[in-house]
Each structure stands twice: as C-alpha cells, then as structure tokens.
Scaffold this active site. Sequence first.
Site, PDB file in Angstrom:
ATOM      1  N   SER A  33     -55.955 -44.959  12.092  1.00 45.28           N
ATOM      2  CA  SER A  33     -55.978 -46.124  11.157  1.00 45.28           C
ATOM      3  C   SER A  33     -57.472 -46.477  11.139  1.00 45.28           C
ATOM      4  CB  SER A  33     -55.961 -47.134  12.348  1.00 45.28           C
ATOM      5  OG  SER A  33     -56.574 -48.130  12.463  1.00 45.28           O
ATOM      6  N   SER A  34     -56.752 -47.778   9.586  1.00 44.05           N
ATOM      7  CA  SER A  34     -58.152 -48.930   9.591  1.00 44.05           C
ATOM      8  C   SER A  34     -59.109 -49.259  10.420  1.00 44.05           C
ATOM      9  CB  SER A  34     -57.500 -49.744   8.381  1.00 44.05           C
ATOM     10  OG  SER A  34     -56.323 -49.738   8.904  1.00 44.05           O
TER      11      SER A  34
ATOM     12  N   ARG B 266     -56.640 -63.560  17.171  1.00 43.87           N
ATOM     13  CA  ARG B 266     -56.213 -63.006  18.484  1.00 43.87           C
ATOM     14  C   ARG B 266     -57.773 -61.694  18.445  1.00 43.87           C
ATOM     15  NH1 ARG B 266     -50.757 -59.561  16.696  1.00 43.87           N
ATOM     16  NH2 ARG B 266     -52.179 -58.542  15.612  1.00 43.87           N
TER      17      ARG B 266
ATOM     18  N   ASN C 243     -52.357 -51.441   6.872  1.00 42.30           N
ATOM     19  CA  ASN C 243     -51.525 -52.343   6.958  1.00 42.30           C
ATOM     20  C   ASN C 243     -49.689 -52.098   6.196  1.00 42.30           C
ATOM     21  OD1 ASN C 243     -54.301 -54.199   8.211  1.00 42.30           O
ATOM     22  ND2 ASN C 243     -51.956 -54.971   9.178  1.00 42.30           N
TER      23      ASN C 243
ATOM     24  N   GLY D 297     -40.165 -45.799  19.502  1.00 43.09           N
ATOM     25  CA  GLY D 297     -39.422 -45.339  18.453  1.00 43.09           C
ATOM     26  C   GLY D 297     -37.731 -45.546  19.173  1.00 43.09           C
TER      27      GLY D 297
ATOM     28  N   TYR E 287     -57.143 -49.165  20.425  1.00 41.91           N
ATOM     29  CA  TYR E 287     -56.434 -48.359  20.221  1.00 41.91           C
ATOM     30  C   TYR E 287     -57.231 -48.057  18.694  1.00 41.91           C
ATOM     31  CZ  TYR E 287     -53.594 -47.996  15.853  1.00 41.91           C
ATOM     32  OH  TYR E 287     -52.471 -47.387  15.059  1.00 41.91           O
TER      33      TYR E 287
ATOM     34  N   PHE F 202     -41.065 -46.581  12.868  1.00 41.31           N
ATOM     35  CA  PHE F 202     -40.367 -47.079  11.859  1.00 41.31           C
ATOM     36  C   PHE F 202     -40.868 -45.585  10.401  1.00 41.31           C
ATOM     37  CE2 PHE F 202     -44.377 -49.588   9.362  1.00 41.31           C
ATOM     38  CZ  PHE F 202     -43.139 -49.874   8.073  1.00 41.31           C
TER      39      PHE F 202
ATOM     40  N   ASP G 164     -58.512 -58.421  16.663  1.00 38.78           N
ATOM     41  CA  ASP G 164     -58.282 -58.944  15.455  1.00 38.78           C
ATOM     42  C   ASP G 164     -60.007 -58.659  14.112  1.00 38.78           C
ATOM     43  OD1 ASP G 164     -56.230 -58.777  14.632  1.00 38.78           O
ATOM     44  OD2 ASP G 164     -56.254 -61.808  14.009  1.00 38.78           O
TER      45      ASP G 164
ATOM     46  N   SER H  67     -50.378 -50.242  18.483  1.00 41.51           N
ATOM     47  CA  SER H  67     -50.480 -51.885  18.208  1.00 41.51           C
ATOM     48  C   SER H  67     -51.777 -52.158  18.973  1.00 41.51           C
ATOM     49  CB  SER H  67     -49.183 -52.198  20.030  1.00 41.51           C
ATOM     50  OG  SER H  67     -50.212 -53.850  19.388  1.00 41.51           O
TER      51      SER H  67
HETATM   52  C1  UD1 Z   1     -54.203 -52.600  13.032  1.00 47.88           C
HETATM   53  C2  UD1 Z   1     -54.773 -51.956  11.717  1.00 47.88           C
HETATM   54  C3  UD1 Z   1     -54.144 -51.573  11.254  1.00 47.88           C
HETATM   55  C4  UD1 Z   1     -52.777 -50.528  12.783  1.00 47.88           C
HETATM   56  C5  UD1 Z   1     -51.885 -51.905  13.168  1.00 47.88           C
HETATM   57  C6  UD1 Z   1     -51.092 -51.093  13.786  1.00 47.88           C
HETATM   58  C7  UD1 Z   1     -56.447 -53.321  10.414  1.00 47.88           C
HETATM   59  C8  UD1 Z   1     -57.283 -54.617   9.918  1.00 47.88           C
HETATM   60  N1  UD1 Z   1     -55.483 -52.017  10.892  1.00 47.88           N
HETATM   61  O1  UD1 Z   1     -53.686 -54.182  11.929  1.00 47.88           O
HETATM   62  O2  UD1 Z   1     -54.208 -49.756  10.610  1.00 47.88           O
HETATM   63  O3  UD1 Z   1     -52.364 -49.573  12.010  1.00 47.88           O
HETATM   64  O4  UD1 Z   1     -53.130 -52.536  13.852  1.00 47.88           O
HETATM   65  O5  UD1 Z   1     -51.282 -52.306  14.778  1.00 47.88           O
HETATM   66  O6  UD1 Z   1     -56.932 -53.139  12.270  1.00 47.88           O
HETATM   67  N2  UD1 Z   1     -50.754 -61.920  13.144  1.00 47.88           N
HETATM   68  C9  UD1 Z   1     -50.137 -63.343  12.838  1.00 47.88           C
HETATM   69  N3  UD1 Z   1     -49.247 -64.086  13.364  1.00 47.88           N
HETATM   70  C10 UD1 Z   1     -48.174 -62.759  13.783  1.00 47.88           C
HETATM   71  C11 UD1 Z   1     -49.081 -61.555  13.917  1.00 47.88           C
HETATM   72  C12 UD1 Z   1     -50.001 -61.226  13.541  1.00 47.88           C
HETATM   73  O7  UD1 Z   1     -51.180 -64.314  12.635  1.00 47.88           O
HETATM   74  O8  UD1 Z   1     -46.963 -63.516  14.040  1.00 47.88           O
HETATM   75  C13 UD1 Z   1     -52.058 -61.393  11.733  1.00 47.88           C
HETATM   76  C14 UD1 Z   1     -52.923 -61.366  13.262  1.00 47.88           C
HETATM   77  O9  UD1 Z   1     -54.018 -61.612  14.245  1.00 47.88           O
HETATM   78  C15 UD1 Z   1     -53.673 -60.075  11.528  1.00 47.88           C
HETATM   79  C16 UD1 Z   1     -52.759 -59.944  11.215  1.00 47.88           C
HETATM   80  O10 UD1 Z   1     -51.912 -60.622  10.877  1.00 47.88           O
HETATM   81  O11 UD1 Z   1     -54.698 -60.862  11.466  1.00 47.88           O
HETATM   82  C17 UD1 Z   1     -52.307 -58.584  10.678  1.00 47.88           C
HETATM   83  O12 UD1 Z   1     -51.486 -58.595  12.364  1.00 47.88           O
HETATM   84  P1  UD1 Z   1     -51.231 -56.997  12.405  1.00 47.88           P
HETATM   85  O13 UD1 Z   1     -49.904 -57.235  11.465  1.00 47.88           O
HETATM   86  O14 UD1 Z   1     -50.861 -56.877  13.870  1.00 47.88           O
HETATM   87  O15 UD1 Z   1     -51.937 -55.787  11.884  1.00 47.88           O
HETATM   88  P2  UD1 Z   1     -53.098 -55.827  12.517  1.00 47.88           P
HETATM   89  O16 UD1 Z   1     -53.970 -55.668  13.752  1.00 47.88           O
HETATM   90  O17 UD1 Z   1     -54.312 -56.036  11.378  1.00 47.88           O
END
Ligand code: UD1
Length: 315
Positions: free
Chosen positions: A118-119, A269, A171, A37, A142, A12, A272, A79
């Site tokens: 990554s953050s 999750r 993100n 990819g 990760y 991506f 998280d 992930s």
């Molecule tokens: C994390 C990292 C980021 C990394 C990424 C790779 C943090 C702050 N960030 O992102 O740097 O590059 O992983 O994957 O740790 N969620 C829902 N519904 C869904 C999917 C996700 O509610 O269907 C929620 C998750 O529980 C989370 C948020 O959305 O709280 C973001 O999730 P996601 O997009 O997977 O990224 P992070 O895990 O935050």
Amino acid sequence: MATYLVTGGAGFIGSHVVDELRSRGAQVRVVDSLVTGHRENLAHAPEIELVVGDLGDAEVAERVTRDVDYVIHLAAIPSVPRSVDEPVATNHANVTGTLGLFVAAQRQGVKRVVFASSSSIYGNSAALPKREDMPADPPSPYALQKLMGEQYARLFLQLHGLETVAVRYFNVFGPRQDPSSPYSGVISLFARCLAEQRAPIIYGDGEQTRDFTYVQNVVDGTLRAATAPDVAGRVINVSCGDRVSLNALYELMREQAGGGPDPEFAPARVGDVRDSQADISLARELLGYQPFVPLAEGIARTMAWYRDHAVQPAG
Ligand code: UD1
C-alpha cells in the site's frame, strides 16, 4: 496452463484478478476468510474453487498452496481507520496471515508470490511523486502492517529463496468495491450517495489528494508482476501516476451523475495522509506496465455499476 491461488479472491480487487485469470484460461483457486470479502463477488464464476479460511491457520495455508504455481496475495483488512480502531485484529489478518502464507508457499515450492502492499507506507513526507526508494514512514497500523508484509516478503527470498514481489497500490476503485461500511473506499461511498441522491461527507477541507486508480489497471500490473523476469525482491508502485483532490473528484462524479447534492464537511480523519501520488517509472521499466483506463473512464464505469446495483427500496 499455470495454476494461481488468489488470496482474498472474494474481495473487491481479488474478484477482478480472478475474472482476468479466467479470461486467460488459467486454473484458479481462491482462499478468503469472508471477513471483508463476499461470496456474491464470485457468483458469476461457479467453477472457481473457494476455500473459506484464515491464512494464519497453518493447515489452511498448506492446503491452499498445494500444486500452485503463482500466488496473488490480496487477503487483508484494507482500511486505515479500521486499523486505528482495531490494531490487533487487523494485525492478525494483515501480518500473521501474510507470514502464514509465505511459510506455506515456501514449503509447497510456489514459483512466486505477489504481495499487495500500500501507498500508505510512504506516510506524510511532502515529496511527490512517491518513489519506491523513498523512506517508509507508516502513519497508521495498516501502513505498518503492509510494511511488515513487504519486509517478510524480502526476508523469505533471502532466507529461503521464495520469489516474492510487492506491488504498492494507491487508491483503487471500481465495481464491487463494498460501500457498506464507514471504512469503505471514498469513491464507492460517493457513488452510492449519488445513486441515492444523498450528501456525501468529505473529511477535512477536501483539498487532500489521491492517485485514484481504476481496478483493471491494478489487475494488469499485478499479473505482470507474477511472471515478469528479474523482479524477485522488488517493491513496485502500481497506480496511475496522477492525483486529484477530493473536492475535484466529487465534482467530476457529480457532473457525470448529471447533478447531485452538495457535500457535507467533517473533521479530518486520524492517520489520513495529505497528498499521495505515485511515480510509476519502475513499473513501466520492469513490468512494461501502462495504465490503460483513465480516471474519468473508470469513474463512468464505476458509477454505472453502482446505479445498476442500487439497493431498491422495499415495497
Ligand atoms: C489508504 C491508502 C491506500 C490503502 C487504503 C485502504 C493512502 C494514501 N492510501 O487510502 O493505499 O490501500 O487506505 O483503505 O494512505 N474520505 C472522505 N469521505 C469519506 C471517506 C473518505 O472525505 O466518506 C477521505 C479520507 O479522509 C481520505 C480520502 O477520502 O482523505 C481517501 O480515503 P479512503 O478511500 O478511505 O482511502 P485512503 O485512506 O486514502
């Protein structure tokens, strides 16, 4: 014109880096294992040399770094939940692959490697926004793997003089983010649900916050890190510097879609983090970086892309 190697260039973020480099007239080579990819991400760029392989394989790493000026190292299995489920496989991709790349880049005399970090490394400390000098506290395999990548990057500068810079992404979202797995980024999942009028799942209470960043901002910051003076050995946040809750995000997306179903809620999750927001002053100062696509504009572009690329029902 400089030659760039983009690792993970069929992914991506990588495919957007490739597009920007092409538009600047650079020579570009891509290496990608195609684990996360897809060839289709580069289908519009047939002149790009794509090497399919694993950077943990020394022969592949040597071959792809030959005659390269700059490496943008994005190859990873990106992930948090997948790393919890598959710590060994993700360690191989994210740590062994990164180490293999650094070894080869040093041997081939690459000018600089930009490492995508990554953050997630910041973990769950309450302090916001996150500054690069705050202590790391990785809450998932990760995050630990990305921290090791940063530390190997610094070590290769110290031991071998290989110029490395780590950019910490928060993100990232945008067109071509793959929504097909439960591990996919949340905006890609929400966008696809809205395109198909299905209810999305929100994990936890939805009040967790993230610094969502449109991909073109990240591409700009990353390419600045490849050539900016005096940044070797630095770790730099590249993000928007803002944060929004999952509930507010979904409302914004639903509004832009002209309506949509209510979300369903599921337990939070494992691994998280609660809140995430970057301090981007260092990127401003060292890279002259300034995010130029705001969240709402990025969401609009992304949703338009998912609408245009919706899977058509058979028949
Ligand atoms: C994390 C990292 C980021 C990394 C990424 C790779 C943090 C702050 N960030 O992102 O740097 O590059 O992983 O994957 O740790 N969620 C829902 N519904 C869904 C999917 C996700 O509610 O269907 C929620 C998750 O529980 C989370 C948020 O959305 O709280 C973001 O999730 P996601 O997009 O997977 O990224 P992070 O895990 O935050």
